[in-house]
Design a protein around this motif. Sequence first.
Motif, PDB file in Angstrom:
ATOM      1  N   LYS A 268      89.920 -45.159 -33.318  1.00 33.63           N
ATOM      2  CA  LYS A 268      91.327 -45.497 -33.120  1.00 33.63           C
ATOM      3  C   LYS A 268      92.186 -44.245 -33.071  1.00 33.63           C
ATOM      4  CE  LYS A 268      95.208 -48.013 -35.191  1.00 33.63           C
ATOM      5  NZ  LYS A 268      95.638 -48.879 -36.331  1.00 33.63           N
ATOM      6  N   ASN A 269      91.973 -43.326 -34.013  1.00 32.60           N
ATOM      7  CA  ASN A 269      92.769 -42.107 -34.045  1.00 32.60           C
ATOM      8  C   ASN A 269      92.396 -41.169 -32.905  1.00 32.60           C
ATOM      9  OD1 ASN A 269      94.050 -43.066 -36.307  1.00 32.60           O
ATOM     10  ND2 ASN A 269      92.881 -41.840 -37.754  1.00 32.60           N
ATOM     11  N   GLN A 270      91.132 -41.172 -32.518  1.00 33.58           N
ATOM     12  CA  GLN A 270      90.730 -40.381 -31.358  1.00 33.58           C
ATOM     13  C   GLN A 270      91.424 -40.881 -30.101  1.00 33.58           C
ATOM     14  OE1 GLN A 270      86.459 -40.413 -31.082  1.00 33.58           O
ATOM     15  NE2 GLN A 270      86.177 -39.635 -33.169  1.00 33.58           N
ATOM     16  N   SER A 271      91.548 -42.191 -29.979  1.00 34.31           N
ATOM     17  CA  SER A 271      92.202 -42.773 -28.804  1.00 34.31           C
ATOM     18  C   SER A 271      93.664 -42.394 -28.735  1.00 34.31           C
ATOM     19  CB  SER A 271      92.060 -44.304 -28.828  1.00 34.31           C
ATOM     20  OG  SER A 271      90.708 -44.686 -28.709  1.00 34.31           O
ATOM     21  N   VAL A 272      94.316 -42.324 -29.892  1.00 35.96           N
ATOM     22  CA  VAL A 272      95.712 -41.897 -29.916  1.00 35.96           C
ATOM     23  C   VAL A 272      95.845 -40.476 -29.376  1.00 35.96           C
ATOM     24  CG1 VAL A 272      97.661 -41.309 -31.407  1.00 35.96           C
ATOM     25  CG2 VAL A 272      96.415 -43.438 -31.780  1.00 35.96           C
ATOM     26  N   LEU A 273      94.975 -39.595 -29.849  1.00 37.64           N
ATOM     27  CA  LEU A 273      95.015 -38.199 -29.403  1.00 37.64           C
ATOM     28  C   LEU A 273      94.750 -38.099 -27.900  1.00 37.64           C
ATOM     29  CD1 LEU A 273      95.145 -35.160 -30.179  1.00 37.64           C
ATOM     30  CD2 LEU A 273      92.663 -35.272 -30.501  1.00 37.64           C
ATOM     31  N   LEU A 274      93.738 -38.821 -27.414  1.00 39.74           N
ATOM     32  CA  LEU A 274      93.403 -38.769 -25.995  1.00 39.74           C
ATOM     33  C   LEU A 274      94.504 -39.361 -25.132  1.00 39.74           C
ATOM     34  CD1 LEU A 274      89.640 -39.793 -26.201  1.00 39.74           C
ATOM     35  CD2 LEU A 274      90.543 -37.533 -25.655  1.00 39.74           C
TER      36      LEU A 274
END
Length: 239
Positions: free
Chosen positions: A172-178
Motif C-alpha cells: 500500500k505504501n509502495q503504491s503511494v510512492l509510485l
Amino acid sequence: MPKHNKYVGGDKPLQPIFCRRIPMCIIMSKPAGVPFPSIITLRNCWERNPHGAGYAVADGGDVYIRKGFMTWDEFVGGINFDALIDRACVFHFRFATHGSTSPGNCHPFPVEGNLKRQKVRTDVAVAHNGIVRGVRIVKKDYSDTMSYIERRIAPYWRECREQGRYMYSVPKNQSVLLDETQSKWVFLYPNGKIFNIGAGIMQGGIWYSNVGFLGDGRGGRIRARPDVISTGARSGIYG
C-alpha cells in the motif's frame, strides 16, 4: 505514511513520465554475496548517465554513502569492488535533469540531514530513477529528488523510526510512492535489506532500474535479448 496527495507540497499536479522517452538515470542494487557485473556493464551505465555516480553500502551499524565520482576514471579507480562483494550495495549513475551537474547532487542520499555531503554515514540511503514532476524545489541548486526527499520521505522516515518499522515495507505504501512520483526508488538499510520500489530488470542477482546497463553509449534504443535478462522484476525486498 503521509496521506496520498496528487500535489507534492501544494504544487502543480504530478504528471506521468513514462509516456515518452526521456533521459534516465540508472540504479543498480546488489545484495550481499552477489558478484559485481562486468566492467562493460558498469561502463554502459556510466556512458548513458555521465553526470556523476555514487554508491551506498550496508555497514552493520549504519549505511555508508560515497558519491561525487564525476569521471569514469574516478569511479572505476576510486572503488574497491572486491571489498564490497560480501556487502549489500546500491549504485547510482546520474543523468542530470534538475539541479547542477555537481558532486553534491549525485545519488545516493541520506533520508535526512545534509543531502549534498559526499561521504556520510546514515540510517537509510535512498536512490531515485525518474523525474518527480510538480515538486517545488525547496533550496537553491536542489534537484527534484532532493526536494521530494525533504518534503515527503524524511517526515515519513521519522514516523517509521519512532515506530520501529521499515519505510515502504507494505504494498500500500509502495503504491503511494509510485503513484505520487511515477518513478523508481531504492532504499538500503544497515542490516543489508534493500527495498526496490518499481519495476526493474534482474540479471545475475542484481536489480537494475532500467535497461541502460545494456546501453550502446549513445542513448540509442536497445533490444533486450531474452537469453540475457529477465524483464519485469517488480518491487521487492532483498537481504
